[in-house]
Design a protein around this motif. Sequence first.
Motif, short mmCIF file in Angstrom:
data_model
loop_
_atom_site.label_atom_id
_atom_site.label_comp_id
_atom_site.label_asym_id
_atom_site.label_seq_id
_atom_site.Cartn_x
_atom_site.Cartn_y
_atom_site.Cartn_z
N PHE A 1 0.84 -1.20 0.00
CA PHE A 1 0.00 0.00 0.00
C PHE A 1 0.87 1.24 0.00
CE2 PHE A 1 -2.99 -2.92 2.22
CZ PHE A 1 -4.12 -2.76 1.41
N MET A 2 0.43 2.27 -0.72
CA MET A 2 0.98 3.63 -0.61
C MET A 2 -0.19 4.60 -0.60
SD MET A 2 4.43 3.83 -2.94
CE MET A 2 3.60 3.33 -4.46
N ALA A 3 -0.07 5.62 0.25
CA ALA A 3 -1.10 6.66 0.31
C ALA A 3 -0.42 8.01 0.47
CB ALA A 3 -2.04 6.41 1.49
N HIS A 4 -0.90 9.00 -0.28
CA HIS A 4 -0.30 10.33 -0.25
C HIS A 4 -1.38 11.37 0.01
CE1 HIS A 4 3.24 8.39 -1.87
NE2 HIS A 4 2.53 7.96 -2.91
N GLY A 5 -1.13 12.21 1.01
CA GLY A 5 -2.05 13.27 1.37
C GLY A 5 -1.33 14.59 1.50
N VAL A 6 -2.05 15.64 1.81
CA VAL A 6 -1.45 16.97 1.88
C VAL A 6 -0.54 17.12 3.09
CG1 VAL A 6 -3.38 18.00 0.63
CG2 VAL A 6 -3.42 17.94 3.14
N ALA A 7 -0.60 16.20 4.06
CA ALA A 7 0.22 16.31 5.27
C ALA A 7 1.23 15.16 5.40
CB ALA A 7 -0.67 16.35 6.51
#
Length: 367
Positions: free
Chosen positions: A248-254
């Motif tokens: 899994f990879m997840a990218h957010g603004v923080a």
Amino acid sequence: MAAPLSVALIGFGFVGSTFHAPYLTTTAGLELKVVSSRDPDKVKEALAPFDAKPQVVGSPLEAATSDGIDLVVIASPNDSHFALAKAALEAGKHVVVDKPFTLDSAEARELARIAKQHNRLLSVFQNRRWDSDFLAVRRALEDNLIGPLVEFESRIDRFRPQVRDRWREQALPGSGLWFDLGPHLADQALLLFGPPTEVSATITTSRPAAQVNDWAQVILHYPATAHQLALTVTLHASMLSAAPTPRFMAHGVAGSLLKQHADGQESQLRAGVSPLDEHFGVDNDPLLHYQQEGDPIAIAPPCGTQARYYAEIRDAIAGKVENPVTPAQATALMVLLETAQQAAASGQRLPLALNDDERKAWSQTVR
């Protein structure tokens, strides 16, 4: 205490013997009474460690309609799911079907109708909802560790350059990698984010001797709203990936999340580890939380608990909890699987055509 539910298991191939049999024989309140298999010796040997001695019958239909059976579990080839589930429901049995639920959404909706008509529980074995890697990522997103999400990637990649002599890799209805691993990837995405607005996909054959698809990349498109950023969810599966890829990879603004290694419950089951073992489901690979500065924070994942599925099925039949995987959810997933196939064939983004019940079935998401 109430008498245990009598269970019939149809199919004792890899899935039936590796997953269903160990969980069914170690879940309190369930008793495996009948197994449909053409190899009674294999069944006897496999179940000896669990002290289970079910009757072995050769006919799947006989198992599906046996007197005295409360719950029928269908782990047979995909193209038999509909007919066997229909027969079991019409015989008054509760039914669990291994993924994929059916061959298409029309069959799925018909089974949902029949289950409602006969007031029987109908569910699909989405065991990877209780994988350690997914549980870790889901908890991190629910805790808003990386802020509003913009990109999410879920991969199940393997390196199997040789085509195996098994029905899943033959040109048969319901075969191919997308119908094998796609149900896991898509179900987890729907749990996290709900139904997308559109789907695009590439589903193809990469190995020279392959008869069916063995590479898939499906993208779920979620548009921006007044309260959410646009989100792109990529689901990827391959049979020619020798190099390790993140689960899994997840990218957010923080920040970002990375889970490198997959849950180990399947490997433990294949090695003969009992679901009752104190180390079963333990995952020593941390979820990494990356922020703008500094080293990533290592977060210990929770223990994988796939056996919980059958505990919830037991309790749902008793009216104590909700069905863990409802027919509406299972049907929506079938719509997504076939929409991805259609998008790949047409080269276009396609909308996800769900009815109101199927869309509402995914109301509890982190998005």
